[in-house]
Motif scaffolding. Sequence first.
Motif, PDB file in Angstrom:
ATOM      1  N   THR A  68      -2.606  -2.377  -3.647  1.00 43.12           N
ATOM      2  CA  THR A  68      -3.964  -1.820  -3.586  1.00 43.12           C
ATOM      3  C   THR A  68      -3.981  -0.435  -2.953  1.00 43.12           C
ATOM      4  OG1 THR A  68      -6.239  -2.265  -2.883  1.00 43.12           O
ATOM      5  CG2 THR A  68      -4.504  -2.838  -1.327  1.00 43.12           C
ATOM      6  N   HIS A  69      -5.071   0.294  -3.254  1.00 38.19           N
ATOM      7  CA  HIS A  69      -5.349   1.568  -2.585  1.00 38.19           C
ATOM      8  C   HIS A  69      -6.325   1.364  -1.444  1.00 38.19           C
ATOM      9  CE1 HIS A  69      -3.359   4.644  -4.844  1.00 38.19           C
ATOM     10  NE2 HIS A  69      -3.746   4.112  -5.981  1.00 38.19           N
ATOM     11  N   ASP A  70      -7.012   0.213  -1.465  1.00 39.02           N
ATOM     12  CA  ASP A  70      -8.130   0.045  -0.545  1.00 39.02           C
ATOM     13  C   ASP A  70      -7.672  -0.557   0.774  1.00 39.02           C
ATOM     14  OD1 ASP A  70     -10.515  -0.441   0.739  1.00 39.02           O
ATOM     15  OD2 ASP A  70     -11.559  -0.820  -1.156  1.00 39.02           O
ATOM     16  N   LEU A  71      -7.336   0.326   1.719  1.00 38.70           N
ATOM     17  CA  LEU A  71      -6.754  -0.110   2.980  1.00 38.70           C
ATOM     18  C   LEU A  71      -7.741  -0.934   3.804  1.00 38.70           C
ATOM     19  CD1 LEU A  71      -4.974   3.232   3.992  1.00 38.70           C
ATOM     20  CD2 LEU A  71      -4.189   1.395   2.491  1.00 38.70           C
ATOM     21  N   ASN A  72      -9.030  -0.591   3.744  1.00 37.01           N
ATOM     22  CA  ASN A  72     -10.005  -1.292   4.582  1.00 37.01           C
ATOM     23  C   ASN A  72     -10.332  -2.679   4.056  1.00 37.01           C
ATOM     24  OD1 ASN A  72     -10.363   0.791   6.505  1.00 37.01           O
ATOM     25  ND2 ASN A  72     -11.505   1.934   4.951  1.00 37.01           N
ATOM     26  N   MET A  73     -10.425  -2.774   2.743  1.00 40.76           N
ATOM     27  CA  MET A  73     -10.796  -4.052   2.150  1.00 40.76           C
ATOM     28  C   MET A  73      -9.700  -5.093   2.348  1.00 40.76           C
ATOM     29  SD  MET A  73     -13.071  -5.235  -0.672  1.00 40.76           S
ATOM     30  CE  MET A  73     -13.388  -3.769  -1.550  1.00 40.76           C
ATOM     31  N   ILE A  74      -8.434  -4.648   2.318  1.00 34.92           N
ATOM     32  CA  ILE A  74      -7.329  -5.597   2.266  1.00 34.92           C
ATOM     33  C   ILE A  74      -6.957  -6.146   3.647  1.00 34.92           C
ATOM     34  CG2 ILE A  74      -5.441  -3.920   2.487  1.00 34.92           C
ATOM     35  CD1 ILE A  74      -5.583  -6.935   0.137  1.00 34.92           C
ATOM     36  N   ARG A  75      -7.274  -5.386   4.710  1.00 30.99           N
ATOM     37  CA  ARG A  75      -6.671  -5.727   6.008  1.00 30.99           C
ATOM     38  C   ARG A  75      -7.055  -7.114   6.518  1.00 30.99           C
ATOM     39  NH1 ARG A  75      -7.566  -1.591  10.334  1.00 30.99           N
ATOM     40  NH2 ARG A  75      -6.352  -3.064  11.556  1.00 30.99           N
ATOM     41  N   ILE A 115       0.835  -1.200   0.000  1.00 33.08           N
ATOM     42  CA  ILE A 115       0.000   0.000   0.000  1.00 33.08           C
ATOM     43  C   ILE A 115       0.869   1.248   0.000  1.00 33.08           C
ATOM     44  CG2 ILE A 115      -1.981  -1.094   1.139  1.00 33.08           C
ATOM     45  CD1 ILE A 115      -0.977   0.063   3.778  1.00 33.08           C
ATOM     46  N   GLY A 116       0.222   2.378  -0.264  1.00 26.22           N
ATOM     47  CA  GLY A 116       0.936   3.648  -0.290  1.00 26.22           C
ATOM     48  C   GLY A 116       0.181   4.619  -1.178  1.00 26.22           C
ATOM     49  N   PRO A 117       0.393   5.935  -0.987  1.00 25.63           N
ATOM     50  CA  PRO A 117      -0.330   6.909  -1.812  1.00 25.63           C
ATOM     51  C   PRO A 117       0.131   6.867  -3.276  1.00 25.63           C
ATOM     52  CG  PRO A 117       1.080   8.006  -0.170  1.00 25.63           C
ATOM     53  CD  PRO A 117       1.288   6.544  -0.024  1.00 25.63           C
TER      54      PRO A 117
END
Lengths: 275, 259
Positions: free
Chosen positions: B200-207, B37-39
Amino acid sequence: MFELLSYDFMIRSLMAAALVGAVCSLIGVFVVLRGLAFIGAGTAHAAFAGVTLGYLLGVSPLGLALVFGLATAWTAGLMEEKGRMKLDVSIGILYTSTMALAILFIGLMKGYNAEVYGYLFGSVLSVTPEELNTIQLLGLVVLGVIVLFSKELYFIAFDQEMAEASGVPARRIFYLLLTLVALTVVVSLKTVGAILVFAMILIPASTAYQLTQSLMHMTIYSVVIGVLCAVGGLLLSYAWDLPSGPAIVLLAAALFFLSVVFSPKRLPRPASAGA
Amino acid sequence: MPKPIITFQQATFGFPGVIALQDISLDILEGEYVGIIGPNGSGKTTLCRAMLGLMPPLKGTLQIFDCSCDELRCHHRARIGYLPQKGKIDQNFPITVLEAVMMGRYGALGLFRRPGKQDRQIAMDALENVGMQDHWNTPLGHLSGGQQQRVLIARALAQQPQVLLLDEPTTGIDIVTQHSVLDLIKRLHRDLGLTVLLVTHDLNMIRAHVDRLVLLKTTLFAAGPPDEVLKTDVLQQVYGKDLVVSERDQVIVRDYHHH
């Protein structure tokens, strides 16, 4: 019409046309799918500059056509990779400069040389036995190399970076494709001419593109259409006393417009397809 | 103890004059599921390209399997199955599902060898693994976005890879399809024993899915289990002060609607 086949020159022309039709329409599949149309057009004009220089210096026109064609195709490939300028601009500059060279070389010749114009507009009916040999040899080389590397060529046409990432030497295959384009142009110069050769590469493949959603089918359709147009156009030109190059290209173009109108791709997609 | 199969040692990547990733030291262990992840512009895609052997390190070393990737002629590439970002595929490209998946065999086969019955079987098995075997003869462009993702994952599986590298597999598809694609990846990770690297950009989905998260911002900013990386104080240093982690472990942008 069958009495035609009793003329040697006519048999030679038909063979040359069929072979050129096959080679052009096969390489055309990869040119259309990989998006190299403009590079190919530039290569054809550069090859013509090579022909004119050949006549000016009294050396092999087809040999110099190959040198000019390869130099242009490879330069254009490098430009595509580096991408400092928009490709249509850089190829446009190459394209017009080589055409300027061709006109310059024609201007430097003493008097009018009809043979040079034969390479510009094509004169399949005047193909000599030696030229047919050259066309056959080069044509078979191009066909053989395409068959040998077909899976890699399809892959880089689909997605070059993905091909590279899966272990295909994609960059080398890309330059191989450019080399084959230059060879195809040289093979076809005498038959359809520098101005029209690119039509033979582009049109049958684009017609096939309209008709199918499978790579294998597109390839087969393209070659069938290419050979039919080359042979059919030549017969039409004989029957109606038309120049052969334009007859072949206009027949191919007519088929293309028909294919656009009747393309199955224009039909609504099946219901299973979503967003 | 799983052994590392990809090892970055103080590796720097970029082009002359531009550093995209600096001083990366990281081990990817066999069988791990790692989220990257990352911006925007933090070097996620560069990390992918490096692992695919498309970019050698400018400094430091990168070891993939038994290959040190100093030059660009890597032999490990067929062993990493790669799903590129969506949107790079031309929707009108005339290709059937099976033809696209067969391309996964091409790199593994090498030059001059033609795909045979066995390769076709591998491709069909890959399609079955993603639940698309009934569509083998459908034009790729006729499928929905989620179905196309499945087919392209099958293409990667047809390489018979050890590692699956997925570049934003859930971007640009609807939320239900996103979950089904992530479930599929989880199943492939579990059943086929694949090492999975997912950008991914989706931090919530991946955790909930990954063993470990790698947070990039040109450098390797943090790496560890999701609970250690997805913390307000860590994320704020990378994404800015407006980003917070709620009591329910959701990463949210604070007071976004007031701005």
